[in-house]
Structures are given as C-alpha cells and as structure tokens.
Design an enzyme around this catalytic site. Structure first.
Site, PDB file in Angstrom:
ATOM      1  N   GLU A 170       0.824  -1.219   0.000  1.00 61.21           N
ATOM      2  CA  GLU A 170       0.000   0.000   0.000  1.00 61.21           C
ATOM      3  C   GLU A 170       0.849   1.256   0.000  1.00 61.21           C
ATOM      4  O   GLU A 170       0.359   2.354  -0.240  1.00 61.21           O
ATOM      5  CB  GLU A 170      -0.908  -0.008   1.228  1.00 61.21           C
ATOM      6  CG  GLU A 170      -2.059  -0.997   1.036  1.00 61.21           C
ATOM      7  CD  GLU A 170      -2.744  -1.367   2.320  1.00 61.21           C
ATOM      8  OE1 GLU A 170      -2.546  -0.668   3.331  1.00 61.21           O
ATOM      9  OE2 GLU A 170      -3.477  -2.374   2.307  1.00 61.21           O
ATOM     10  N   GLY A 194       7.717  -6.760  -9.042  1.00 61.97           N
ATOM     11  CA  GLY A 194       8.008  -5.337  -9.233  1.00 61.97           C
ATOM     12  C   GLY A 194       9.364  -5.196  -9.901  1.00 61.97           C
ATOM     13  O   GLY A 194       9.873  -6.148 -10.505  1.00 61.97           O
ATOM     14  N   ASP A 196      13.538  -3.301  -9.752  1.00 60.99           N
ATOM     15  CA  ASP A 196      14.718  -3.393  -8.892  1.00 60.99           C
ATOM     16  C   ASP A 196      14.491  -2.732  -7.537  1.00 60.99           C
ATOM     17  O   ASP A 196      15.032  -3.168  -6.526  1.00 60.99           O
ATOM     18  CB  ASP A 196      15.915  -2.731  -9.594  1.00 60.99           C
ATOM     19  CG  ASP A 196      16.431  -3.600 -10.719  1.00 60.99           C
ATOM     20  OD1 ASP A 196      16.178  -4.824 -10.698  1.00 60.99           O
ATOM     21  OD2 ASP A 196      17.075  -3.060 -11.634  1.00 60.99           O
ATOM     22  N   GLY A 238       8.804  -4.155 -13.330  1.00 60.85           N
ATOM     23  CA  GLY A 238       9.194  -2.772 -13.034  1.00 60.85           C
ATOM     24  C   GLY A 238       9.707  -2.067 -14.275  1.00 60.85           C
ATOM     25  O   GLY A 238       9.680  -2.622 -15.373  1.00 60.85           O
TER      26      GLY A 238
END
Ligand SMILES: Nc1ncnc2c1ncn2[C@@H]1O[C@H](COP(=O)(O)OP(=O)(O)OP(=O)(O)O)[C@@H](O)[C@H]1O
Length: 543
Positions: A170, A194, A196, A238
C-alpha cells in the site's frame, strides 16, 4: 524396477499412447530423466524427447471425458486412462515456458503406477518451495504487477501445488516493514513482483530481519553479517529489472515463476554501504556516482514520465558532462581467480564463484575475519571522474545485454570498480556506446577497472573541510552549474545511485559480503540450442 545393461536402474518403462501412436516411455531414476521415443525406425525430425525430472512442474491424472470431447482421438478405446506431465520447455534467449504432454493407456493400474512414480520423484526434490510469501508492488513499472501475478504466475504456482500468502503493498517500505514482523520460518521463500526498487526493499527487509534475529549491529561496517538462507524470487514487473535480467538472462515473469517452482538457487554477493559508522543501504547491482547518480537524481523528479524518464534524464545528464573530484581507496580482491577483463562471463554453476567462496572461507578459518580486513593493502586514487561505478554483477539489461562489467561474478565476494576519468564528451559517448556493442568498454585510456572487496570514497568537497566558508561558496557554485547544462565545469558533489535509489551522503564505505543471500535463479545458462538438447539423437543413448 528394470535393470539396464550398465547396471542402471530404470524406474518404469512402458509402451504408452501419445497422440494417436504408441511410444516407448521410460523413467530413469538414476539419471533423473523422463523420456519418450517413437519406436518406429528413426526419421529425421522425429519427435523423440526427454525432460529432466528436476524440470517437471507437475503430474496430474487426466480426465478422459474432457480430452475425448476436445480431440476425439480416444474414441476407439473403450476406457482409456491418462496422465499429463507439465514440464519446463526451454526456448531461445533463456526464456522458459510450461508445456504439457499427455500419455494414455488402457490399464488403470499402469497409469496409476506412472502417476505415483512421478509424484514420488517430485516429492523427493527438497529444494522446491511449498509455501511462499509474495509482495506485489501495484505501482511498479507500467502498473501491471497485480495483473502479471494473477494471470501469469498464480496459475503456475497452483499447478505446482505451491501455496502463497499475497500482500499487495500500500506504500513504499510496506514489504520491508512487514518482513520484520511476519513469522518468516513458515515460508520457503519470498517473492517480489516489481522492479529493482521493489527487490531492494524485500532484500533489505530480509537481510535486516536476519541481522536483528542474530543480534548483529548493521551500523558496524566491519561486522560479519549473518547469511540469509531464505531465497528471494523476482517476478519482473518494473521499469528496470536489471537484477532479474542479470541472474536469469531475461526479464520474463513466466520464466522467473518456473525458476521459483523448480527451486533453483543462486547465491548472491551483497555490498553494505556505510557513512561514519552508520548503515545506509545494501546494494547488489550498481553503486554509481557521477553520471549514473546524476541520471537517477534527475529522473526522480520526472516519475510522471514513466520508464521514459531514464532516457530523458540520461540524455540531459550526458549533455551536462559534469565531472567530480574525489579520493577512492580500495582493497583489491586477492582471493578470486577472475579479473574484470576476462573474456568468460559468470554462468550457471560458475567455478570462479565456487572457488572464490572456498578461498575466502579458508582464509577466514586461518586468519579470522578481522585480520583479513585490517591487514590487506589499500590502494588510493585521487582524480576527476565523470563516473565511478561499483558493480556486484554484470548489470546487464535488454539495452545493454553484456552490462556495465560483462565479466563480473554474481557470487565471488567481489565487486568491479570502474573509474571513468574526465574526458571529452565525444570519448564519453564512445564509452557509453560500447555497452551496446561487442567492443571492449574498458579499452580506453580514461577508463580503469579493478576487482575489489572493499572500497571508500570521499569527495574533494568533504575533504576540503565541510564547514569552511569556501565550501559554502562551492556548494552555491555547484548549484549554479547544475542549472546550466552546457557548462562542463565540476560541481560540488554528485549523488550515489545505490541500486536505483539515491544516498544522502557522498562519502561512503563499501564492503562486499560473499554470498550473503540467495535467489530463486540459476545464473545465466550457456546459450545452447535447448530444443535440440531435449530431443533427437541424444535420446538414443538414453533409452
Ligand atoms: N504501494 C506502493 N506505493 C508506492 N510505492 C511503492 C509501493 N510499493 C512499493 N513501492 C516502492 O516503489 C519503488 C519502485 O518500485 P519498483 O522497483 O517495483 O518499480 P519501478 O517502476 O521499476 O521503479 P524504479 O525504476 O524506480 O525501480 C520501490 O522503491 C518500492 O519501495
């Protein structure tokens, strides 16, 4: 159990249906192979195949009715029994996919025997995770983390009977803070979905937790750190997925999920970064001052641009052409066999990493950790630098497939220190371009590279006494020049880019911790034509 001529044990060998023909199917326990061969005289291009049992994802009994409806192939058989084997299929460029093959036979007992034998072999693979803790950054990269996990990864985990506790973060540091609280012993691994930055957060949480549980003070730069045995899996989602690319060979969520499922393990060196006996950060890929620090600092202000911000800031920073003065001290790594100018790169099962780790362990047994730290020589270099990069791995990415230091090793207890001295814009451009082609990027008079185990940096500004009046002037001057990209004079300080995050201090102390943590990966495999390796002629020797 059948006995083969060489005394080899064969777990099962049967004639089973595959498609509309009968195939000879064998399960060789000793070699860990499942193979299926067309018994007809070999033809060119015949589909004879084998799969290492370590790369089987799951085995399931197959519902005959479902198949009958969809293919109509079994209509002639009154009551066929079938099972499906899901396995890793290696495609080009290190990409892995999940494939399946369904065998059938009329004998229910035989079918069950196969299912049981295969399941028993899978159970024996103790390195495979059963329970994972997954953190998803919903805002990383193109904000696709949640979708990537739900659509591409979760179905594979469930096929492989892996249960996962999923936390959608969050806020920044949610995963890191959570890792200090959870009952970590319950999990066989932690997965981050996600880029790095997200990986770095999870790594900090895990390493920090491990040191806390072991009573080790992270602020002490000389403290030997407790190894982190719980593996981290990276599902790339990512803007920059350099750690994943450098340890798997590709940024692909399905490939990474399959490495996690089969329980791969790749040890990884981690650098600790301190300033004045205060812990700042850990780094596994790039610590960059000068060019890469400035690119990051500028790109932070342009997050709204998405992944494009790195191109924009890179171009802008290149034009500004700032150099920085400072002093670098380092301890060369004597325990390793490799050098940054080697032609061979770190690959799966790398013997340089293995031997270097053994050398280090032996040295420590003989002399102790502290002795080694204090006794080894320090080299000192003063100068004006466009970039100072310290890399623990090649830092390869799709744009630069060989990375900043192509021969850097993942787990040899060293980092490569790359110094790019002040040079013309044109020369710096030549240097940057060499990251994208086959030419040697270290073959320039203004570039030096060293393999080190520890490193310190102090900028000229802090050396000149931080509190002096002239410093204030320089700081102001520095600010002035930063605002004038065409000016290439030296400005006060750059910023350290530590795995994609900025550090507050320019004076840092870095130490490499050999194999401090482990990933669900196997390093980059030699690029063989895997499809060929899994079929045709070699099968003849196996059956
Ligand atoms: N829910 C969240 N809200 C905001 N930030 C988050 C959240 N979860 C994680 N973060 C932070 O977002 C940062 C960037 O995440 P990530 O690496 O996944 O994406 P990215 O687009 O590749 O970013 P970067 O290129 O900066 O690394 C991480 O440092 C992480 O701490």
């Amino acid at each position: 159990m059948e006995q083969l001529p060489g005394g080899r044990r064969l777990r099962l060998a049967s004639s089973l249906g595959l498609g509309q023909r009968c195939w000879e199917v064998t399960l060789d326990e000793e070699r860990g192979l499942l193979a299926w061969r067309d018994p007809r005289p070999p033809r060119r291009g015949a589909d004879n195949c084998f799969v290492p049992t370590s790369e089987i994802i799951a085995v399931e009994e197959t519902e005959q009715n479902k198949k009958q409806r969809s293919t109509g192939k079994w209509q002639k058989m009154a009551k066929p029994h079938a099972f499906t084997v899901y396995y890793v299929k290696k495609a080009r460029n290190h990409r892995w996919r999940c494939r399946d093959v369904t065998f059938w036979c009329a004998d229910e007992y035989l079918c069950n025997q196969w299912i049981q034998a295969l399941k028993e072999l899978l159970e024996m693979q103790k390195c495979r995770p059963k329970q994972l803790l997954v953190y998803i950054n919903p805002y990383g990269g193109k904000r696709q983390g949640k979708r990537i996990y739900e659509q591409k990864v979760a179905p594979l985990f469930s096929l492989a009977s892996i249960s996962a506790d999923v936390v959608v973060t969050e806020h920044a540091n949610h995963a890191k803070d959570n890792l200090f609280e959870v009952n970590i012993s319950k999990y066989d691994g932690v997965v981050c979905v996600g880029g790095d930055g997200m990986f770095s957060e999870v790594m900090h949480g895990l390493i920090g937790r491990m040191q806390k549980d072991s009573g080790i003070d992270q602020n002490n730069p000389k403290a030997p750190l407790a190894q982190c045995n719980i593996r981290i899996g990276i599902i790339p989602a990512g803007s920059t997925d350099c750690v994943c690319y450098s340890t798997v060979g590709i940024s692909d969520p399905v490939t990474s999920a399959l490495h996690i499922i089969i329980g791969d393990c790749q040890p990884l060196d981690v650098s600790s970064v301190h300033h004045n006996n205060t812990f700042l950060k850990y780094a596994v890929s790039l610590l960059g001052y000068g060019f890469y620090g400035d690119v990051l600092k500028d790109s932070e202000k342009k997050r709204w641009m998405g992944p494009m911000r790195y191109d924009y800031s890179g171009f802008k920073t290149f034009l500004s052409h700032h150099y920085y003065e400072g002093t670098i001290s380092f301890q060369p790594a004597k325990h390793t066999l490799g050098s940054p100018r080697d032609k061979d790169s770190c690959r799966t099962g790398c013997c340089v990493c293995k031997e270097s780790e053994q050398q280090l362990a032996e040295q420590r047994k003989k002399c102790g950790f502290k002795h080694e730290e204090d006794e080894d020589e320090w080299k000192v270099i003063k100068g004006k630098f466009l970039a100072i990069n310290v890399v623990n791995m090649s830092c390869a990415c799709p744009r630069s497939p060989k990375g900043l230091s192509p021969a850097a090793h993942l787990a040899d207890g060293t980092a490569d220190l790359i110094l790019v001295r002040k040079c013309s814009r044109f020369d710096f451009l030549r240097y940057l371009v060499r990251h994208t082609n086959r030419d040697d990027q270290f073959d320039f008079s203004f570039v030096d590279v060293y393999r080190v185990k520890s490193f310190q940096f102090t900028s000229k500004l802090s050396e000149d006494n931080e509190s002096s009046v002239t410093d204030i002037g320089k700081k102001r001057f520095g600010q002035f020049c930063r605002d004038h990209p065409a000016c290439c004079c030296n400005i006060a300080n750059s910023t350290w880019n530590c795995d994609g995050e900025t550090l507050d201090s320019s004076a840092i102390e870095v130490r490499v911790h050999c194999q401090l943590m482990k990933l669900f990966a196997r390093g980059i495999e030699e690029n063989c034509t895997d499809e060929a390796a899994y079929s045709h002629s070699s099968i003849e020797q196996l059956l």
